[in-house]
Design a protein around this motif. Structure first.
Motif, PDB file in Angstrom:
ATOM      1  N   ARG A  73      -9.412  18.049  -9.270  1.00 15.85           N
ATOM      2  CA  ARG A  73     -10.573  17.381  -9.868  1.00 15.85           C
ATOM      3  C   ARG A  73     -10.356  15.867  -9.842  1.00 15.85           C
ATOM      4  NH1 ARG A  73     -12.382  21.769  -9.634  1.00 15.85           N
ATOM      5  NH2 ARG A  73     -13.156  23.146 -11.264  1.00 15.85           N
ATOM      6  N   THR A  74     -11.476  15.147  -9.733  1.00 22.80           N
ATOM      7  CA  THR A  74     -11.410  13.686  -9.710  1.00 22.80           C
ATOM      8  C   THR A  74     -12.435  13.111 -10.688  1.00 22.80           C
ATOM      9  OG1 THR A  74     -13.145  13.423  -8.057  1.00 22.80           O
ATOM     10  CG2 THR A  74     -10.904  13.740  -7.226  1.00 22.80           C
ATOM     11  N   SER A  75     -12.186  11.880 -11.091  1.00 22.43           N
ATOM     12  CA  SER A  75     -13.202  11.151 -11.869  1.00 22.43           C
ATOM     13  C   SER A  75     -13.131   9.686 -11.461  1.00 22.43           C
ATOM     14  CB  SER A  75     -12.954  11.314 -13.368  1.00 22.43           C
ATOM     15  OG  SER A  75     -14.006  10.704 -14.097  1.00 22.43           O
ATOM     16  N   TYR A  76     -13.630   9.403 -10.253  1.00 24.27           N
ATOM     17  CA  TYR A  76     -13.484   8.051  -9.703  1.00 24.27           C
ATOM     18  C   TYR A  76     -14.355   7.019 -10.405  1.00 24.27           C
ATOM     19  CZ  TYR A  76     -11.663  10.548  -5.540  1.00 24.27           C
ATOM     20  OH  TYR A  76     -10.965  11.342  -4.676  1.00 24.27           O
ATOM     21  N   TYR A  77     -15.547   7.394 -10.735  1.00 20.02           N
ATOM     22  CA  TYR A  77     -16.504   6.371 -11.167  1.00 20.02           C
ATOM     23  C   TYR A  77     -16.854   6.483 -12.645  1.00 20.02           C
ATOM     24  CZ  TYR A  77     -16.489   5.583  -6.198  1.00 20.02           C
ATOM     25  OH  TYR A  77     -16.060   5.308  -4.926  1.00 20.02           O
ATOM     26  N   LYS A  78     -16.132   7.337 -13.384  1.00 18.76           N
ATOM     27  CA  LYS A  78     -16.307   7.421 -14.831  1.00 18.76           C
ATOM     28  C   LYS A  78     -14.906   7.401 -15.420  1.00 18.76           C
ATOM     29  CE  LYS A  78     -18.253  10.533 -18.316  1.00 18.76           C
ATOM     30  NZ  LYS A  78     -17.491  11.741 -18.609  1.00 18.76           N
ATOM     31  N   GLU A  79     -14.635   6.455 -16.317  1.00 23.86           N
ATOM     32  CA  GLU A  79     -13.271   6.352 -16.866  1.00 23.86           C
ATOM     33  C   GLU A  79     -13.029   7.501 -17.816  1.00 23.86           C
ATOM     34  OE1 GLU A  79     -11.813   2.506 -17.965  1.00 23.86           O
ATOM     35  OE2 GLU A  79     -12.355   1.647 -16.015  1.00 23.86           O
ATOM     36  N   GLU A  80     -12.050   8.293 -17.499  1.00 22.80           N
ATOM     37  CA  GLU A  80     -11.846   9.603 -18.109  1.00 22.80           C
ATOM     38  C   GLU A  80     -10.363   9.917 -17.981  1.00 22.80           C
ATOM     39  OE1 GLU A  80     -12.330  12.344 -19.783  1.00 22.80           O
ATOM     40  OE2 GLU A  80     -14.367  12.863 -19.149  1.00 22.80           O
ATOM     41  N   TRP A  81      -9.846  10.838 -18.739  1.00 21.86           N
ATOM     42  CA  TRP A  81      -8.503  11.354 -18.468  1.00 21.86           C
ATOM     43  C   TRP A  81      -8.515  12.862 -18.596  1.00 21.86           C
ATOM     44  CZ3 TRP A  81      -5.984  14.219 -22.155  1.00 21.86           C
ATOM     45  CH2 TRP A  81      -6.411  14.071 -23.491  1.00 21.86           C
ATOM     46  N   GLY A  82      -7.563  13.506 -17.927  1.00 19.39           N
ATOM     47  CA  GLY A  82      -7.526  14.959 -18.015  1.00 19.39           C
ATOM     48  C   GLY A  82      -6.377  15.543 -17.222  1.00 19.39           C
ATOM     49  N   PHE A  83      -6.180  16.842 -17.441  1.00 26.68           N
ATOM     50  CA  PHE A  83      -5.132  17.585 -16.728  1.00 26.68           C
ATOM     51  C   PHE A  83      -5.743  18.829 -16.086  1.00 26.68           C
ATOM     52  CE2 PHE A  83      -2.755  15.096 -19.758  1.00 26.68           C
ATOM     53  CZ  PHE A  83      -1.579  14.771 -19.084  1.00 26.68           C
ATOM     54  N   CYS A  84      -5.160  19.245 -14.977  1.00 28.84           N
ATOM     55  CA  CYS A  84      -5.582  20.472 -14.306  1.00 28.84           C
ATOM     56  C   CYS A  84      -4.406  21.447 -14.333  1.00 28.84           C
ATOM     57  CB  CYS A  84      -5.965  20.177 -12.859  1.00 28.84           C
ATOM     58  SG  CYS A  84      -7.273  18.947 -12.709  1.00 28.84           S
TER      59      CYS A  84
END
Ligand SMILES: [Zn+2]
Length: 437
Positions: A129-140
């Motif tokens: 998963r990616t979140s290039y254009y929304k500042e976010e954090w997470g784990f897969c």
């Protein structure tokens, strides 16, 4: 000697093994659309072919897009009460939401859960998963690993930076006799995923290596770029150069066991579309030719209406149609040496036809020229007598300046290589000359 023949002369298993080894070498690197993972990948490609690296600053306007902040990551984990890492970036680059902003906090499982991404339908696989254009954090993580997490507090740490920097891409340019260009593009922005797209970038690297040893009609430009934003950035900075692109191929997902798929350019009738179709239909029975659609890989950018370049896309399984797509199951076992090598051979065969596909003029067009007195009514090969003489007659008859050798091969049913060899021989004998545009 032709490109395909050159590949043939290397031991088959050796070439495939080398392709797979190269993919394996790049596999652990955490790549994204910017950052040091891309630079390390380009360094390794640059050990094999001559590569010009471009660095485009964050904030640069590229058509309707803006080059984003640069992302780098050193470490990331989720630790349970015991101090043990229950999710660990060091085990796989897929474990972090790509482009995660930095975070260091302690929180209960209920607060952590919205930041966890799993695949319930494949409970042992880790999603990408990616979140290039929304500042976010997470784990897969795998769904089963998530189910095993106990209630309680967890320490969350993502040691990343998201700061002004650069977008990096690499270009390998091979000079041919003509300034007309063939573009070969592959995306290099995915982390530990093998088919998407270590397969494409390995095949492109080896193809560039093979072509660099050849005398070429066309000039070749190989792009190793982050998907979407990289292609748009290159196009924005090289608008003039695009006018020299005569043919192009996006290489993506060419290492799996699926049948070949070629997606046509937006034009639909470009020479590359005909050549790729011809190569895939010759002895690769299960291959499928797809019409252009405005989503997929970077052919979307090359074929956007402002450019409308003759660029198609060569794949094996089509992205999104196989369960391993964008998951940890797209690993080094999902691609294999034989398939990578076959994909390289298909590219070589396409290049071979592009290089040889010209139009000629019969210099003795009034009646059939007398082949016998020129020693052309005998076979040079012995038992292939029919095909060789047939090819000469077909080439002579249709070399009216309008028909290309591929036209003649398709119409006669004689393999392109035989038609091309006949044309060369007839040129040597003074019966044929290359048609001027
Ligand atoms: Zn992808």
């Amino acid at each position: 000697m032709h490109i395909e023949a050159l590949a043939d002369s290397r031991s088959s298993s050796e070439l495939g093994q080398q392709l797979h080894l190269f993919a394996a070498d790049l596999y652990p690197i955490c790549r994204s659309i910017t950052g040091n993972g891309i630079r390390r990948t380009l360094d390794k490609i640059g050990e094999r072919i001559s590569l010009k690296i471009s660095e485009v600053p964050t904030g640069t306007q590229v058509f309707d897009w803006t080059v984003p902040k640069e992302w780098n990551i050193r470490d990331a984990y989720v630790k349970g009460a015991s101090g043990k890492r229950v999710i660990d970036f060091a085990r796989s680059s897929l474990h972090v939401l790509n482009y995660s902003m930095p975070v260091h906090a302690t929180m209960p499982l209920a607060m952590l859960k919205p930041h966890l991404f799993t695949l319930p339908e494949h409970p042992d696989w880790v999603p990408y998963r990616t979140s290039y254009y929304k500042e976010e954090w997470g784990f897969c993580l795998s769904h089963n690993e998530m189910l095993a997490l106990e209630e309680g507090d967890y320490e969350i740490f993502i040691d990343s930076t998201l700061e002004p920097g650069h977008l990096t891409y690499g270009e390998c340019f091979l000079h041919g006799r003509s300034s007309d260009e063939v573009l070969i593009s592959s995306h290099i922005c995915h982390p530990s995923l093998a088919n998407d797209n270590l397969s494409g970038l390995s095949v492109a690297t080896f193809l560039a290596q093979l072509l660099s040893e050849r005398d070429l009609r066309y000039s070749y430009r190989f792009l190793f770029i982050p998907g979407t934003i990289g292609a748009i950035t290159w196009l924005a900075r090289n608008q003039q150069a695009t006018e020299r692109i005569r043919h192009g191929l996006v290489l993506a997902g060419v290492g799996d066991a699926g049948a070949f798929h070629y997606k046509k350019s937006r034009r639909g009738d470009a020479e590359i579309d005909r050549v790729a179709t011809y190569v895939l239909n010759e002895g690769r029975g299960s291959a499928e030719i797809l019409d252009f659609s405005p989503y997929g890989y970077d052919e979307r950018q090359y074929c956007s209406p402002g450019f409308n370049l003759p660029v198609g896309c060569l794949m094996r399984s089509v992205w999104g149609t196989f369960p391993e797509y964008h998951t940890s199951a797209d690993n080094l076992d999902f691609i294999n040496p034989q398939q990578l090598e076959e994909s390289l051979r298909v590219c070589g065969a396409i290049v071979d036809i592009l290089e040889g596909n010209q139009r000629y003029c019969n210099l003795s067009p009034f009646g059939e020229p007398q082949l016998g007195k020129r020693g052309l009514y005998r076979s040079t090969g012995g038992n292939k007598i029919g095909v060789e003489i047939d090819a000469r007659l077909w080439v002579l008859n249709f070399s009216d300046g309008a028909h290309s050798l591929l036209d003649i091969a398709e119409r006669s049913g004689i393999p392109f290589a035989a038609i091309r060899d006949a044309a060369r021989l007839l040129c040597d004998k003074g019966l044929l000359s290359v048609a001027q545009d």
